[in-house]
Design a protein around this motif. Sequence first.
Motif, PDB file in Angstrom:
ATOM      1  N   ALA A   1      -1.846  15.628 -13.195  1.00 34.26           N
ATOM      2  CA  ALA A   1      -2.899  16.490 -13.750  1.00 34.26           C
ATOM      3  C   ALA A   1      -4.197  15.730 -13.952  1.00 34.26           C
ATOM      4  N   GLY A   2      -4.092  14.453 -14.303  1.00 34.89           N
ATOM      5  CA  GLY A   2      -5.284  13.658 -14.561  1.00 34.89           C
ATOM      6  C   GLY A   2      -5.923  13.063 -13.321  1.00 34.89           C
ATOM      7  N   ALA A   3      -5.243  13.179 -12.178  1.00 32.81           N
ATOM      8  CA  ALA A   3      -5.766  12.557 -10.955  1.00 32.81           C
ATOM      9  C   ALA A   3      -6.989  13.278 -10.414  1.00 32.81           C
TER      10      ALA A   3
ATOM     11  N   GLY B   1      -2.331   5.824  -9.601  1.00 29.63           N
ATOM     12  CA  GLY B   1      -3.396   5.190  -8.831  1.00 29.63           C
ATOM     13  C   GLY B   1      -4.579   6.120  -8.627  1.00 29.63           C
ATOM     14  N   THR B   2      -5.183   6.053  -7.454  1.00 25.03           N
ATOM     15  CA  THR B   2      -6.327   6.911  -7.144  1.00 25.03           C
ATOM     16  C   THR B   2      -5.863   8.350  -6.904  1.00 25.03           C
ATOM     17  N   ALA B   3      -6.831   9.263  -6.880  1.00 26.38           N
ATOM     18  CA  ALA B   3      -6.504  10.674  -6.628  1.00 26.38           C
ATOM     19  C   ALA B   3      -5.852  10.841  -5.261  1.00 26.38           C
ATOM     20  N   GLU B   4      -6.323  10.072  -4.288  1.00 25.32           N
ATOM     21  CA  GLU B   4      -5.754  10.162  -2.937  1.00 25.32           C
ATOM     22  C   GLU B   4      -4.305   9.692  -2.923  1.00 25.32           C
ATOM     23  N   GLN B   5      -4.021   8.602  -3.656  1.00 24.02           N
ATOM     24  CA  GLN B   5      -2.648   8.098  -3.709  1.00 24.02           C
ATOM     25  C   GLN B   5      -1.723   9.099  -4.397  1.00 24.02           C
TER      26      GLN B   5
ATOM     27  N   SER C   1       0.835  -1.199   0.000  1.00 17.57           N
ATOM     28  CA  SER C   1       0.000   0.000   0.000  1.00 17.57           C
ATOM     29  C   SER C   1       0.871   1.251   0.000  1.00 17.57           C
ATOM     30  N   LEU C   2       0.334   2.313  -0.570  1.00 18.59           N
ATOM     31  CA  LEU C   2       1.082   3.571  -0.636  1.00 18.59           C
ATOM     32  C   LEU C   2       1.364   4.107   0.761  1.00 18.59           C
ATOM     33  N   ASP C   3       0.410   3.942   1.650  1.00 15.75           N
ATOM     34  CA  ASP C   3       0.617   4.394   3.033  1.00 15.75           C
ATOM     35  C   ASP C   3       1.845   3.729   3.643  1.00 15.75           C
ATOM     36  N   ASN C   4       1.973   2.429   3.385  1.00 16.92           N
ATOM     37  CA  ASN C   4       3.128   1.703   3.917  1.00 16.92           C
ATOM     38  C   ASN C   4       4.422   2.213   3.306  1.00 16.92           C
ATOM     39  N   LEU C   5       4.381   2.485   1.998  1.00 16.36           N
ATOM     40  CA  LEU C   5       5.593   2.957   1.315  1.00 16.36           C
ATOM     41  C   LEU C   5       6.017   4.323   1.850  1.00 16.36           C
TER      42      LEU C   5
ATOM     43  N   ASP D   1       2.319  15.363  -1.998  1.00 17.67           N
ATOM     44  CA  ASP D   1       2.498  16.018  -0.703  1.00 17.67           C
ATOM     45  C   ASP D   1       3.816  15.670  -0.018  1.00 17.67           C
ATOM     46  N   VAL D   2       4.524  14.668  -0.520  1.00 20.25           N
ATOM     47  CA  VAL D   2       5.843  14.365   0.042  1.00 20.25           C
ATOM     48  C   VAL D   2       6.777  15.531  -0.280  1.00 20.25           C
TER      49      VAL D   2
END
Length: 498
Positions: free
Chosen positions: A165-167, A124-128, A85-89, A134-135
Amino acid sequence: SDPIPTQAAGQASLAHVRAVFRMEVAHPDAKSLPLGRKERRALKEQARVDELQPLLEKLGGSDAVERVEAARELRSSLNGAHPPSLDNLIQAGCVLQLLRLALEQDHHELQFEALWALTVLTSGTAEQTRAVVDVSGSLDTFKQLLTAPRASTREQAVAIFANIAGASVELRDRLWAEGLALEVIMMLSFGKAVEQLTYFDAEQKVWRVRGVGGGQSEQPVGVVRAVALCLGRLCAGESEPVLGEAMQPLLHTLEVLVMSPDEEVVAETCRALACLQYRAPERIATVVKFGVCTQLVELMEHPSSEVQSLAVRAAQKISTGSKLGMMAILVCEPVPALKEMLEREEPTIQRDSCSMLVDVLAVGGPHVKEVVDAGCVPLLAGLLSSGDEEVKCNAARAIGMLTSKCPPKQIDELISSDCIIPMVKMLEIAAFSSSADVGRAVLSFVEGVLQAGRQLNSGRFARALQEAGGLQMLQQVTEMSNDQDLCAKAKAILQSGF
């Protein structure tokens, strides 16, 4: 014993937590465990983060071969069936490490793998995607890579910006607000508004792009394709982005890209042009001056169906933006190309052609004659029996507009029973569908042919409408439609002596 509440679990030592997790693995059927479901899920997530640590150590190590292998392993896992998961990464510091590796210009293979992994993460998703953006330092890193020595690196950086841009509209607007969209535009060196970058070849009667001295890009085709894709996404969205000072550079870049011989570049450029608004006179002046309107009409005859469709949508966006825009397109004589598109056995092409013919007919005057003389009317009538509902609806709108603009004698010449029967069937849409524009077009058609019959002292149209069940369908509209305007119009037709 009762499960420990979440707050207590949060305060437990990491050693205790890991010990509990090992016990769960060893005894999956245990009935009594010291942690609840949420806490056990958190433990498993922490275990996955821990699993990434050896990989991160290799990425940050000094062995060049191990670093490349680790980057490739991470990229492969992201493309695998069960990616981390992106959160884990992010928690493990993976994204930050990839950003650092992406700047290592002296280690191309390592940089390539890191950028590929970042491309996957931003797709991935807009949130990802937002989490990656945001990093700290991510956007600045991608910006630096737009001017990297290697073309493949620049192409990857643009692809990442296209993903961002597409997210979401929010991220798209952020790229414009921070000047990053303009950085992408300026990669092609087309953004100078000081001179005309295209010119009309009077001998060949086509618009051409000037050579390098006039602003021709020296980027390889892969980078140009990536930029065109990115511009399409930067312009997309329900609302147009705030372009500000970037408007002229954007239009000048699109002006050149739409002349490209490359199909992918042209398709994405038309997509971008179709997303913009053309209410401002200065925008219309720009696209007219540099041959964009003429080129779009020529692209309506392109061998690629996708290019054809996108060219029509871009031309329609210009033409519906203002009267000036409509005249700019009509001067380029789009009707012959639109007629050929009606003959194509592809619903998307037929839908787009019908839709633009509605706009052309709405102008009236000589443009109605142009549509008639081109032979569009029999083709539109034939599409009323199409198996595609959207094609039928758009064809009905075009015929409805035609009858509202034609004199009685011309209606008598153009409209046959073969056209009346399917048009009457389309009254079902007026009665039961929320598509009010189609309902209005069909009622306008019925009203127009009845008026033509009365003025010509002919009962042909009234008989044909009755034989097709028009009376019953009009009654259904008055009884079933939720649209008050449609009901009122149907009643007026019935009361006029149908």
